[in-house]
Design an enzyme around this catalytic site. Structure first.
Site, PDB file in Angstrom:
ATOM      1  N   CYS A 105     -36.272 -20.806  71.409  1.00 20.77           N
ATOM      2  CA  CYS A 105     -37.445 -19.929  71.408  1.00 20.77           C
ATOM      3  C   CYS A 105     -37.380 -19.065  72.655  1.00 20.77           C
ATOM      4  O   CYS A 105     -36.541 -19.259  73.518  1.00 20.77           O
ATOM      5  CB  CYS A 105     -38.721 -20.766  71.453  1.00 20.77           C
ATOM      6  SG  CYS A 105     -38.796 -22.013  70.177  1.00 20.77           S
ATOM      7  N   ARG A 115     -34.069 -14.680  70.409  1.00 20.12           N
ATOM      8  CA  ARG A 115     -33.966 -16.124  70.614  1.00 20.12           C
ATOM      9  C   ARG A 115     -34.641 -16.907  69.490  1.00 20.12           C
ATOM     10  O   ARG A 115     -34.424 -18.110  69.362  1.00 20.12           O
ATOM     11  CB  ARG A 115     -34.601 -16.528  71.944  1.00 20.12           C
ATOM     12  CG  ARG A 115     -34.026 -15.826  73.165  1.00 20.12           C
ATOM     13  CD  ARG A 115     -34.754 -16.270  74.408  1.00 20.12           C
ATOM     14  NE  ARG A 115     -34.533 -17.684  74.622  1.00 20.12           N
ATOM     15  CZ  ARG A 115     -33.455 -18.161  75.259  1.00 20.12           C
ATOM     16  NH1 ARG A 115     -32.558 -17.331  75.718  1.00 20.12           N
ATOM     17  NH2 ARG A 115     -33.291 -19.462  75.412  1.00 20.12           N
ATOM     18  N   TRP A 142     -38.621 -20.383  67.191  1.00 19.56           N
ATOM     19  CA  TRP A 142     -37.601 -20.739  66.220  1.00 19.56           C
ATOM     20  C   TRP A 142     -37.900 -22.186  65.884  1.00 19.56           C
ATOM     21  O   TRP A 142     -37.607 -23.098  66.649  1.00 19.56           O
ATOM     22  CB  TRP A 142     -36.199 -20.601  66.821  1.00 19.56           C
ATOM     23  CG  TRP A 142     -35.120 -20.575  65.808  1.00 19.56           C
ATOM     24  CD1 TRP A 142     -34.689 -19.502  65.093  1.00 19.56           C
ATOM     25  CD2 TRP A 142     -34.294 -21.670  65.377  1.00 19.56           C
ATOM     26  NE1 TRP A 142     -33.652 -19.866  64.254  1.00 19.56           N
ATOM     27  CE2 TRP A 142     -33.395 -21.185  64.403  1.00 19.56           C
ATOM     28  CE3 TRP A 142     -34.235 -23.018  65.715  1.00 19.56           C
ATOM     29  CZ2 TRP A 142     -32.457 -21.997  63.780  1.00 19.56           C
ATOM     30  CZ3 TRP A 142     -33.309 -23.829  65.076  1.00 19.56           C
ATOM     31  CH2 TRP A 142     -32.433 -23.313  64.125  1.00 19.56           C
ATOM     32  N   ASN A 183     -40.002 -24.155  75.100  1.00 22.12           N
ATOM     33  CA  ASN A 183     -38.726 -23.905  74.419  1.00 22.12           C
ATOM     34  C   ASN A 183     -37.897 -25.179  74.587  1.00 22.12           C
ATOM     35  O   ASN A 183     -37.575 -25.561  75.708  1.00 22.12           O
ATOM     36  CB  ASN A 183     -38.002 -22.719  75.067  1.00 22.12           C
ATOM     37  CG  ASN A 183     -36.555 -22.625  74.572  1.00 22.12           C
ATOM     38  OD1 ASN A 183     -36.239 -23.069  73.485  1.00 22.12           O
ATOM     39  ND2 ASN A 183     -35.690 -22.092  75.415  1.00 22.12           N
ATOM     40  N   GLY A 184     -37.592 -25.846  73.479  1.00 24.86           N
ATOM     41  CA  GLY A 184     -36.843 -27.105  73.596  1.00 24.86           C
ATOM     42  C   GLY A 184     -37.376 -28.128  72.616  1.00 24.86           C
ATOM     43  O   GLY A 184     -38.153 -27.786  71.707  1.00 24.86           O
ATOM     44  N   GLU A 238     -13.009 -14.786  62.856  1.00 28.24           N
ATOM     45  CA  GLU A 238     -14.143 -14.071  63.458  1.00 28.24           C
ATOM     46  C   GLU A 238     -14.707 -13.024  62.494  1.00 28.24           C
ATOM     47  O   GLU A 238     -15.912 -12.888  62.338  1.00 28.24           O
ATOM     48  CB  GLU A 238     -13.728 -13.421  64.786  1.00 28.24           C
ATOM     49  CG  GLU A 238     -14.771 -12.580  65.471  1.00 28.24           C
ATOM     50  CD  GLU A 238     -16.102 -13.262  65.747  1.00 28.24           C
ATOM     51  OE1 GLU A 238     -17.083 -12.549  66.024  1.00 28.24           O
ATOM     52  OE2 GLU A 238     -16.192 -14.505  65.603  1.00 28.24           O
ATOM     53  N   LYS A 249     -18.532 -12.968  61.055  1.00 21.34           N
ATOM     54  CA  LYS A 249     -19.420 -11.806  61.188  1.00 21.34           C
ATOM     55  C   LYS A 249     -20.022 -11.433  59.825  1.00 21.34           C
ATOM     56  O   LYS A 249     -21.217 -11.220  59.690  1.00 21.34           O
ATOM     57  CB  LYS A 249     -18.665 -10.601  61.780  1.00 21.34           C
ATOM     58  CG  LYS A 249     -18.355 -10.756  63.270  1.00 21.34           C
ATOM     59  CD  LYS A 249     -19.508 -10.500  64.179  1.00 21.34           C
ATOM     60  CE  LYS A 249     -20.184 -11.713  64.797  1.00 21.34           C
ATOM     61  NZ  LYS A 249     -19.481 -12.738  65.456  1.00 21.34           N
ATOM     62  N   HIS A 272      -1.617 -23.001  49.580  1.00 20.71           N
ATOM     63  CA  HIS A 272      -1.801 -24.456  49.441  1.00 20.71           C
ATOM     64  C   HIS A 272      -3.204 -24.802  48.952  1.00 20.71           C
ATOM     65  O   HIS A 272      -3.640 -25.950  49.063  1.00 20.71           O
ATOM     66  CB  HIS A 272      -1.511 -25.138  50.788  1.00 20.71           C
ATOM     67  CG  HIS A 272      -0.130 -24.862  51.291  1.00 20.71           C
ATOM     68  ND1 HIS A 272       1.001 -25.445  50.755  1.00 20.71           N
ATOM     69  CD2 HIS A 272       0.306 -23.997  52.243  1.00 20.71           C
ATOM     70  CE1 HIS A 272       2.073 -24.979  51.378  1.00 20.71           C
ATOM     71  NE2 HIS A 272       1.684 -24.107  52.277  1.00 20.71           N
ATOM     72  N   LYS A 318     -29.842 -16.477  68.851  1.00 22.89           N
ATOM     73  CA  LYS A 318     -28.799 -16.025  69.769  1.00 22.89           C
ATOM     74  C   LYS A 318     -28.272 -17.148  70.654  1.00 22.89           C
ATOM     75  O   LYS A 318     -27.087 -17.224  70.977  1.00 22.89           O
ATOM     76  CB  LYS A 318     -29.351 -14.901  70.645  1.00 22.89           C
ATOM     77  CG  LYS A 318     -28.358 -14.301  71.607  1.00 22.89           C
ATOM     78  CD  LYS A 318     -27.278 -13.569  70.855  1.00 22.89           C
ATOM     79  CE  LYS A 318     -26.206 -12.953  71.732  1.00 22.89           C
ATOM     80  NZ  LYS A 318     -25.065 -12.465  70.964  1.00 22.89           N
TER      81      LYS A 318
END
Ligand code: AGP
Length: 608
Positions: free
Chosen positions: A2, A27, A74, A100-101, A481, A485, A504, A603
């Site tokens: 957060c 965040r 979040w 936050n946590g 990568e 994305k 394979h 993020k």
């Protein structure tokens, strides 16, 4: 995951807090809220959804408050509801808290408080913490916070405010970042520096177990047991403008276009062309220690781990040291074999990723040399690693990492050269590599100039539900990568495979509905990759190739080609990845996705 912010000063607090939340929105962004202290009362305004919704709610309401706290969420405990949005209140609304946590033992504490008559109105751990602070409140907010936090298991970055102490905000940190800054009679507290930058560049980063007692007269730092702590004031070299969109429609595109410039910032003053070597001061190792290293491990998560894979190739190729990459969340639980001849690089943009931090501590416990490759100055990983290098990518606000990846690769190339020159790389090879690195920014610009071609290609492929990315050698991490994305911002299912491994298993996926994007640039594996593309073509799949300028055969073999300028094989990820970043970006934009704030992501992942 957060974002929290607090302000105490003389300016109207509401715009400072709301603007700050907008800068922290990357965040977490499922709900938000503010608490404002004015006219002998604390007013809370909260809303579900993006900060815009909160700003809408605040519109038309006059707030004279010059102090307050705010939060963008979040969710971890409790659904996305207004009731669960922060700030949470206790003592009948006289005490408010943002957090936050994760408080791991909140259920036991909640039961204890309920037996004492406390009623919780939300499903969150944070409200329980607010009531716990309320339980110990006896007129001094700092000691109430200290007493409560002694009982908390878990992680937190908090800011608390009490109606009876209007001149005071109390912040504390354990595991989740807290930055404080300000001057004269204006002070700011936040999860990171970006919301504070417009007001001051002088900041203090709290360490675990520290408390900041902030008033209009200044900042006092002490421990949970009230011991005063002398703290170093850091001067940030970021300018506020760097955190703005600068005319781009999204931070992600702006940060993709930042790469030619920030790449130069990453290598500037860190190599000696005449001597054909690199000099990264943060390594913190003498020649003998460097020679003693017989194994290098790159530890990270997500995009940073794919940058680590490029570092692995570079260290093996240049320094001749066995190297491996470990995903942090696996590393810490697999009891890794490590000793004092192992060099561990922990790589992180935010410097706060919980799994990477825990892996760092595990590697230190086992006696390895631990060095950080980090973007955010003063972040936890940067402070806990025993040295390392900042990648100087500047603020990266889009959730999907782009320029940080490039600068991580740049720094690892220089480290590999520094070790290589101390072992087996000749002066000539060192000079050739550095000259090739100095040409990279211009070559990056050449790909960025292809943006419209890539956009047209994105238009053509945006409606497919699946995609396979292929790369060989140093381009395998590029394929990984590129696939990440596309996944994280367009939500299209995609997989990445080493070109030679496809036959394979993954080859069974191929059909006209399952396009393949492959990197087939002119290098030592070109012929091998071309035969893999032949295998794909034989199954009727659509083919997009990333190929070297002038490679006519690429056109024959594929439906579409993104041409990239040639460079040394080791440096190809710095070029080829940009093509894939632009492809993913345009597919997501064309699908109408929220590119900077993709669903379900954040993020900085500060919980396990
Ligand atoms: C990448 O675009 C993602 N945001 C994610 O995979 C990220 O790379 C990962 O969470 C690691 O973050 P860090 O570099 O801040 O440690």
């Amino acid at each position: 995951m957060c974002g929290i912010i607090g302000y105490i000063g003389n300016k109207p607090a509401t715009p400072v807090l709301v603007q700050g939340l907008r800068r922290l929105e990357y965040r977490g962004y499922d709900s938000s809220g503010v608490a404002l202290l004015q006219d002998g009362a604390i007013t809370r305004v909260r809303s579900v959804g993006k900060i815009d919704n909160l700003a809408e709610k605040l519109k038309g309401q006059e707030f004279s408050a010059t102090s307050g706290i705010a939060h963008t969420r979040w969710a971890t405990h409790g659904g996305v509801t207004e009731e669960n949005a922060h700030p949470h209140a206790a003592l009948g609304g006289k005490l408010v808290l943002v957090h936050n946590g994760i408080m791991e033992n909140y259920r036991e504490i909640k039961e204890e408080l309920q037996k004492e008559g406390v009623e919780c109105v939300s499903q969150t751990d944070t409200e329980v913490l607010a009531h716990l602070i309320g339980k110990y409140y006896a007129g001094n907010l700092r000691s109430a916070v200290q007493k409560a936090l002694e009982r908390v298991h878990g992680t937190y970055g908090i800011v608390a405010m009490h109606l009876d102490e209007p001149e005071r905000l109390v912040a504390a940190r354990m595991g989740s970042p807290i930055v404080v800054g300000g001057q004269e009679d204006e002070y700011y507290i936040a999860s990171d520096a970006t919301p504070i930058l417009p007001y001051t560049k002088k900041v203090i980063f709290l360490a675990d177990g520290e408390i900041a007692d902030v008033s209009r007269n200044g900042i006092e730092i002490c421990t949970l047991t009230n011991k005063p702590v002398e703290k170093k004031v850091e001067e940030l070299d970021w300018d506020e403008n760097q955190a703005q969109l600068q005319g781009f429609p999204h931070f992600m595109l702006k940060e993709i276009f930042d790469q030619p410039q920030v790449f130069q910032d990453a290598i500037r003053g860190r190599y000696d062309l005449a001597d054909g070597t690199a000099r990264l001061g943060g390594l913190n190792m003498n020649e003998e220690q460097m020679r003693s290293i017989n194994r290098v491990i790159f530890i990270a998560c997500g995009t940073a781990s794919y940058a680590g894979m490029v570092g692995k190739y570079a260290f093996e190729r240049l320094a001749g040291i066995p190297a491996e990459v470990d995903v942090a969340s696996e590393f810490r639980y697999r009891d890794p074999i490590i000793d004092d001849k192992t060099l561990v690089f922990v790589i992180s943009q935010s410097g706060e990723t919980a799994d990477t931090l825990a892996a760092l501590r595990e590697a230190k416990r086992k006696g390895a040399f631990v060095r950080g490759i980090v973007n955010v100055v003063g972040s936890t990983i940067a402070r806990e690693a025993e040295g390392g290098t900042y990648i100087h990518a500047g603020p990266e606000l889009a959730v999907a990492s782009t320029k940080a990846y490039t600068n991580m690769v740049a720094v690892m190339m220089l480290y590999a050269l520094q070790f290589g020159r101390a072992r087996r790389v000749s002066h000539a090879t060192g000079v050739r590599l550095l000259e090739a690195m100095r040409e990279i920014p211009e070559k990056m610009k050449q790909i960025l100039a292809e943006v419209d071609t890539i956009k047209a290609m994105a238009e053509k492929y945006k409606d497919y539900q699946d995609m396979l990315f292929l790369g060989r050698g140093i381009n395998y991490p590029v394929a990984l990568e590129g696939s990440l994305k596309l996944k994280e911002i367009s939500y299209i299912h995609s997989e990445a495979y080493p070109g030679g491994e496809m036959k394979h298993g993954a080859i069974a996926l191929l059909s006209p509905d399952f396009p393949v994007l492959a990197i087939m640039t002119k290098n030592s594996l070109y012929d091998k990759m071309r035969s893999n593309i032949e295998e794909v073509k034989a199954r009727g799949a659509k083919i997009i190739l990333v190929a070297t300028v002038g490679d006519e055969r690429a056109k024959e073999l594929s439906d579409d080609v993104i041409f990239v300028p040639p460079t040394m094989e080791l440096l190809e990820p710095l070029i080829n990845t940009i093509a894939l970043q632009l492809f993913a970006y345009h597919v997501a934009v064309l699908l109408g996705k929220d590119v900077d704030r993709p669903r379900n992501l954040a993020k900085s992942v500060t919980v396990e």
